[in-house]
Enzyme design. Structure first.
Site: not given
Length: 462
Positions: A159, A280, A286, A293
């Site tokens: 979880h 970024s 970043k 992804e």
């Protein structure tokens, strides 16, 4: 007015409309089947000569013409024509230009229906072999990292909550197991891909004295598609492959999700190599995990292709229908996506840097040895439910004090359960917790090392 350049111009009184030609043509994407088409055609021609349908001269001319066509395709010099619709008619037209009537005789005893089914199976068979190698490369990279981090402790989650301590090596080996099942599925699917439909002709077979077993042996097929109607209309093999591919991408996506989480500052467990990340356009600090992804996103793309093929087939009557032209783009893109994704992960995984201290701190934040305390009490005669309750009270005390379970005073632990003695500290320390799980399938460093050795041996043998 008769159609020009088509294989059936005598039947029609007007040319295909330009729009319809563009709408129905497949040569823009099925030309990747060209080498399979040539190989299949050569086997067919050899068989026709063997049964007395083609002369020795015709066979020699076909072989000579196909060799030139193959060279033109490999050099990028072949003139693909949209008006000829597909890869098959383009190659046949060029062969006829090169060798005359022998090229016109090549199509004796076959149809584009069994021809394309054969080409796709030949092509997919080779791609499955390459994808299996790609999976092996990913497994090898994971095994190497598991070896390095056989004793690196991290939190195991359920979880997304800290559950019990595990080793990072053990965690990575879980994906090795997943990918092993994927290898098994692909190899199993390959057996059903590797059956020859050629000889079914359009749908009913042919009146020529063909030798299908000879062609199958020549092309390395394991067997024949034994019903001509099914042979030309079946796309189960493509659906089954895409199902296996969707499972591979699902496993990749799960790993990708964990890499994304682990790389985030809130976890800080790993650092990905710079060459697999991007920055970024506005935030200079970043470092984005774009490769994981994208892999996570592309898993949906591959699953979508599986659904497309299932919907493509669900309403088709026997035998071949033009709908089946729509099988190729989803199949081709599935292969391309899976191949590129496996390559990216095989190259990225060896460069992953692990922050073992961050992992260890995360384990200590979640009272991960509470189950070990309950097990300790059970081994000393406490009923499991009572032991569970005592361990839960110990967790509450540790939380109130802002310490780990192993840092609770022995007297406090004994007040919760009189069966506790000083050796409980060995159980409550995370190193002791993982070391205690030394059975097959457990997370103990020694067991991880044994599994790594087993996997190295298995991967080296294949």
């Amino acid at each position: 007015m008769h159609r020009k350049d088509s294989g059936w111009s005598g039947r029609f009184a007007e040319p295909v409309a330009d729009f319809v030609l563009r709408y129905t043509a497949s040569v823009g994407f099925d030309q990747r089947l060209a080498l399979a088409d040539i190989i299949g055609s050569l086997a067919h021609a050899t068989m026709l000569h063997r049964v007395g349908v083609l002369s020795s001269q015709d066979l020699a001319d076909i072989e000579r013409g196909m060799a030139q066509i193959r060279d033109e395709i490999e050099r990028g010099a072949f003139n693909w024509q949209l008006a000829l619709e597909d890869v098959h008619l383009n190659i046949e037209k060029r062969l006829t230009e090169l060798v005359g009537d022998a090229g016109k005789r090549l199509h004796t005893g076959r149809s584009r229906n069994d021809q394309v089914a054969t080409d796709v199976r030949l092509w997919l068979r080779g791609e499955i072999d390459l994808l299996t190698e790609g999976l092996r490369a990913v497994q090898g990279a994971l095994v190497a990292q598991a070896d390095t981090h056989a004793a690196t402790i991290m939190p195991g989650f359920t979880h997304l909550q800290v559950a019990q301590p595990v080793t990072f090596g053990h965690h990575l080996l879980a994906y090795v197991e997943m990918f092993e099942r994927d290898v098994e599925r692909l190899r199993d699917a390959r057996r059903r891909v590797n059956r020859l439909p050629l000889g079914a002709a359009a749908l009913a077979g042919t009146t020529y004295p063909i030798d299908r077993a000879f062609v199958a042996q020549r092309l390395g097929f394991d067997g024949l598609c034994e019903n001509s109607l099914d042979a030309v209309s079946d796309r189960d093999f493509a659906i089954e492959f895409c199902a296996a591919a969707a499972l591979v991408m699902t496993h990749v996506s799960r790993l990708a999700e964990e890499l994304v989480l682990w790389m985030s500052p809130r976890y800080g467990f790993i650092r990905l190599p710079d060459r697999f990340t991007t920055g970024s356009s506005i935030m200079p600090q970043k470092k984005n995990p774009d490769v994981p992804e994208l892999a996570r996103g592309k898993s949906g793309r591959v699953t979508g292709h599986l659904m497309s093929l299932l919907m493509l087939m669900k309403g088709q009557p026997l035998a071949y229908n033009k709908d089946n032209q729509e099988d190729k783009e989803p199949l081709f893109d599935t292969v391309d996506t899976l191949r590129d994704t496996l390559r990216a992960f095989a190259e990225m995984i060896p460069g992953i840097e692990v922050d073992a201290a961050a992992m260890r701190r995360a384990v200590l934040e979640g009272f991960a040895t509470a189950t070990d305390l309950a097990d300790y009490l059970v081994k000393r005669g406490v009923p499991f439910r009572d032991a569970h309750e005592a361990a839960a009270r110990a967790v509450r005390q540790a939380a109130d004090r802002g310490c780990d379970l192993a840092e609770l005073p022995l007297a406090d632990l004994q007040s919760l359960a009189p069966n506790v003695s000083a050796d409980v500290l060995d159980v409550l320390r995370i190193d002791g917790s993982v070391a205690a799980r030394g059975h097959l399938g457990g997370t103990a460093p020694l067991q991880v090392q044994r599994q790594v050795a087993k996997w190295r041996e298995r991967l080296a043998a294949r």
